[in-house]
Design a protein around this motif. Structure first.
Motif, PDB file in Angstrom:
ATOM      1  N   ASN A 172       0.823  -1.209   0.000  1.00  0.00           N
ATOM      2  CA  ASN A 172       0.000   0.000   0.000  1.00  0.00           C
ATOM      3  C   ASN A 172       0.859   1.260   0.000  1.00  0.00           C
ATOM      4  N   ALA A 173       1.988   1.221   0.696  1.00  0.00           N
ATOM      5  CA  ALA A 173       2.892   2.374   0.700  1.00  0.00           C
ATOM      6  C   ALA A 173       3.580   2.522  -0.649  1.00  0.00           C
ATOM      7  N   PHE A 174       4.037   1.401  -1.205  1.00  0.00           N
ATOM      8  CA  PHE A 174       4.714   1.405  -2.502  1.00  0.00           C
ATOM      9  C   PHE A 174       3.785   1.890  -3.608  1.00  0.00           C
ATOM     10  N   SER A 175       2.498   1.559  -3.503  1.00  0.00           N
ATOM     11  CA  SER A 175       1.531   1.882  -4.555  1.00  0.00           C
ATOM     12  C   SER A 175       0.578   2.998  -4.150  1.00  0.00           C
ATOM     13  N   SER A 176       0.976   3.821  -3.197  1.00  0.00           N
ATOM     14  CA  SER A 176       0.157   4.984  -2.836  1.00  0.00           C
ATOM     15  C   SER A 176       0.132   5.967  -3.995  1.00  0.00           C
ATOM     16  N   LYS A 177      -0.842   6.833  -3.999  1.00  0.00           N
ATOM     17  CA  LYS A 177      -0.946   7.793  -5.091  1.00  0.00           C
ATOM     18  C   LYS A 177       0.291   8.693  -5.137  1.00  0.00           C
ATOM     19  N   GLU A 178       0.809   9.050  -3.982  1.00  0.00           N
ATOM     20  CA  GLU A 178       1.994   9.902  -3.927  1.00  0.00           C
ATOM     21  C   GLU A 178       3.212   9.185  -4.490  1.00  0.00           C
ATOM     22  N   SER A 179       3.352   7.917  -4.155  1.00  0.00           N
ATOM     23  CA  SER A 179       4.484   7.132  -4.654  1.00  0.00           C
ATOM     24  C   SER A 179       4.399   6.942  -6.164  1.00  0.00           C
ATOM     25  N   ILE A 180       3.207   6.638  -6.654  1.00  0.00           N
ATOM     26  CA  ILE A 180       3.034   6.453  -8.099  1.00  0.00           C
ATOM     27  C   ILE A 180       3.316   7.743  -8.842  1.00  0.00           C
ATOM     28  N   GLU A 181       2.854   8.859  -8.315  1.00  0.00           N
ATOM     29  CA  GLU A 181       3.112  10.152  -8.963  1.00  0.00           C
ATOM     30  C   GLU A 181       4.610  10.427  -9.042  1.00  0.00           C
ATOM     31  N   TYR A 182       5.329  10.140  -7.969  1.00  0.00           N
ATOM     32  CA  TYR A 182       6.781  10.350  -7.969  1.00  0.00           C
ATOM     33  C   TYR A 182       7.452   9.471  -9.018  1.00  0.00           C
ATOM     34  N   GLN A 183       7.061   8.198  -9.084  1.00  0.00           N
ATOM     35  CA  GLN A 183       7.665   7.284 -10.049  1.00  0.00           C
ATOM     36  C   GLN A 183       7.382   7.715 -11.486  1.00  0.00           C
ATOM     37  N   LEU A 184       6.158   8.132 -11.755  1.00  0.00           N
ATOM     38  CA  LEU A 184       5.804   8.552 -13.113  1.00  0.00           C
ATOM     39  C   LEU A 184       6.601   9.780 -13.540  1.00  0.00           C
ATOM     40  N   LYS A 185       6.746  10.721 -12.641  1.00  0.00           N
ATOM     41  CA  LYS A 185       7.387  11.988 -12.997  1.00  0.00           C
ATOM     42  C   LYS A 185       8.910  11.906 -13.026  1.00  0.00           C
ATOM     43  N   THR A 186       9.482  10.924 -12.351  1.00  0.00           N
ATOM     44  CA  THR A 186      10.949  10.836 -12.302  1.00  0.00           C
ATOM     45  C   THR A 186      11.514   9.727 -13.185  1.00  0.00           C
ATOM     46  N   LEU A 187      10.753   8.660 -13.421  1.00  0.00           N
ATOM     47  CA  LEU A 187      11.269   7.519 -14.167  1.00  0.00           C
ATOM     48  C   LEU A 187      10.639   7.333 -15.543  1.00  0.00           C
ATOM     49  N   PHE A 188       9.381   7.704 -15.695  1.00  0.00           N
ATOM     50  CA  PHE A 188       8.661   7.353 -16.917  1.00  0.00           C
ATOM     51  C   PHE A 188       8.489   8.527 -17.883  1.00  0.00           C
ATOM     52  N   TYR A 189       7.925   9.616 -17.404  1.00  0.00           N
ATOM     53  CA  TYR A 189       7.667  10.759 -18.268  1.00  0.00           C
ATOM     54  C   TYR A 189       8.812  11.767 -18.193  1.00  0.00           C
ATOM     55  N   THR A 190       9.167  12.352 -19.332  1.00  0.00           N
ATOM     56  CA  THR A 190      10.112  13.469 -19.320  1.00  0.00           C
ATOM     57  C   THR A 190       9.367  14.802 -19.268  1.00  0.00           C
ATOM     58  N   LYS A 191       8.061  14.744 -19.487  1.00  0.00           N
ATOM     59  CA  LYS A 191       7.212  15.932 -19.414  1.00  0.00           C
ATOM     60  C   LYS A 191       6.219  15.743 -18.270  1.00  0.00           C
ATOM     61  N   PRO A 192       6.561  16.218 -17.066  1.00  0.00           N
ATOM     62  CA  PRO A 192       5.716  15.973 -15.890  1.00  0.00           C
ATOM     63  C   PRO A 192       4.281  16.460 -16.058  1.00  0.00           C
ATOM     64  N   GLU A 193       4.077  17.448 -16.921  1.00  0.00           N
ATOM     65  CA  GLU A 193       2.712  17.966 -17.102  1.00  0.00           C
ATOM     66  C   GLU A 193       1.776  16.936 -17.719  1.00  0.00           C
ATOM     67  N   ALA A 248      15.232   8.545 -22.156  1.00  0.00           N
ATOM     68  CA  ALA A 248      14.872   7.497 -21.202  1.00  0.00           C
ATOM     69  C   ALA A 248      15.888   7.436 -20.073  1.00  0.00           C
ATOM     70  N   ARG A 249      15.400   7.458 -18.839  1.00  0.00           N
ATOM     71  CA  ARG A 249      16.298   7.405 -17.685  1.00  0.00           C
ATOM     72  C   ARG A 249      16.579   5.955 -17.311  1.00  0.00           C
ATOM     73  N   PHE A 250      15.536   5.209 -17.031  1.00  0.00           N
ATOM     74  CA  PHE A 250      15.710   3.774 -16.834  1.00  0.00           C
ATOM     75  C   PHE A 250      15.765   3.132 -18.215  1.00  0.00           C
ATOM     76  N   ASN A 251      16.678   2.200 -18.405  1.00  0.00           N
ATOM     77  CA  ASN A 251      16.917   1.608 -19.725  1.00  0.00           C
ATOM     78  C   ASN A 251      17.294   2.689 -20.741  1.00  0.00           C
TER      79      ASN A 251
END
Length: 296
Positions: A172-193, A248-251
């Motif tokens: 639940n902590a790993f998949s909290s909305k705050e955690s998911i938002e951090y992962q998306l904005k730092t690892l997946f998207y280069t455009k946080p908007e 891409a940051r990861f990979n």
């Protein structure tokens, strides 16, 4: 209301793709998918990261369905597909993909996938060459990333996420909305908007589809879902297009050269303004590239 140490079960995510919603009973669980359009079959397969679902194709389905009969599958353990309380190893996903093409599509298909499932699709192409016509792979793993064997700590990590009571709190902590938002904005998207409230809510809901929502992500984090395709990639006979986001940051894009060295026949398309989610960040270029490639 759920407590920290109880599974957090949320309502079913919205179907962003339209089309007809269906389910297929595979040997690794009941699989959810959407089918839309007419023409030669095109199978879309999402990643295996936290909150993954077929919604990753939301910016592509309208264009692709004008040219192909599109099947947007959700892999076992993810989204609205069944989640068995098992360790999700590559064989689980490879079997699901092969069965789906054999029993649902029932003819050779074009395949578009990303990350680790891109590597799984290459295994299907190698061992069942009559099932796949051509493949397009977005930042594929299996060479240079997520290609190592599980280590001594893998089982400990998996058990931490899946053990009764405490495991629910960890997940639940790993998949909290705050955690998911951090992962998306730092690892997946280069455009946080692009991480809108709608996008964030979809990832959040997809990661909390009970029961057993924690097993597949735990398998990925622990390294059990890893696969190494170095031995088979030089011998893939189908046409392969690799698409890579330069940011891409990861990979990172430096791993692309490893694929080209092993199989110089692959086609390559670079997306200079994207990270891992180039199908969203440069959607127009991506859609046209995919249509042109599969219609050649």
């Amino acid at each position: 209301m759920s407590t920290l140490y109880e599974p957090l079960c949320l309502s079913i995510p919205r179907n962003f793709l339209g089309g007809e919603e269906k389910k297929f009973k595979s040997n690794v669980g009941e699989l959810y998918y959407v089918v839309r359009g007419e023409g030669k079959p095109l199978l879309l397969i999402h990643s295996v990261s936290l909150g993954a679902s077929n919604a990753t194709w939301r910016e592509n389905i309208d264009v692709l369905a004008k040219h192909f009969k599109v099947y947007a599958l959700e892999l076992p353990g993810f989204g609205r597909s069944e989640k068995l309380p098992i360790v999700y190893k590559p064989t689980v996903f490879i079997q699901a993909i092969a069965e789906f093409i054999q029993q649902v599509i029932q003819k050779p298909a074009y395949v578009l996938s990303r990350d680790l499932p891109a590597a799984y699709c290459l295994y299907v192409a190698y061992y069942y060459p009559k099932l796949i016509r051509k493949v397009a792979l977005i930042t594929p793993s299996g060479i240079g990333s997520n290609d190592t064997e599980p280590c001594e700590s893998s089982l400990t990590t998996f058990n931490t996420f899946t053990q009764p009571f405490v495991g629910n709190g960890v997940y639940n902590a790993f998949s909290s909305k705050e955690s998911i938002e951090y992962q998306l904005k730092t690892l997946f998207y280069t455009k946080p908007e692009l991480v809108t409230e709608e996008v964030l809510e979809d990832f959040y809901r997809a990661s909390h589809q009970c029961p057993n929502a924690n097993y597949a992500p735990a398998s990925f984090v622990a390294g059990f879902a890893n696969i190494n395709i170095q031995a088979i990639f030089p011998f893939i006979t189908q046409s392969v297009l690799i698409l890579w986001g330069q940011k891409a940051r990861f990979n990172p894009i430096s791993n692309l050269q490893k694929f080209v060295q092993l199989n110089p026949s692959v086609k390559v398309s670079i997306f200079k303004d994207s990270g891992l989610l180039l199908q969203e960040e440069e959607k127009d270029k991506f859609n046209q590239t995919i249509v042109n490639y599969f219609r050649q």
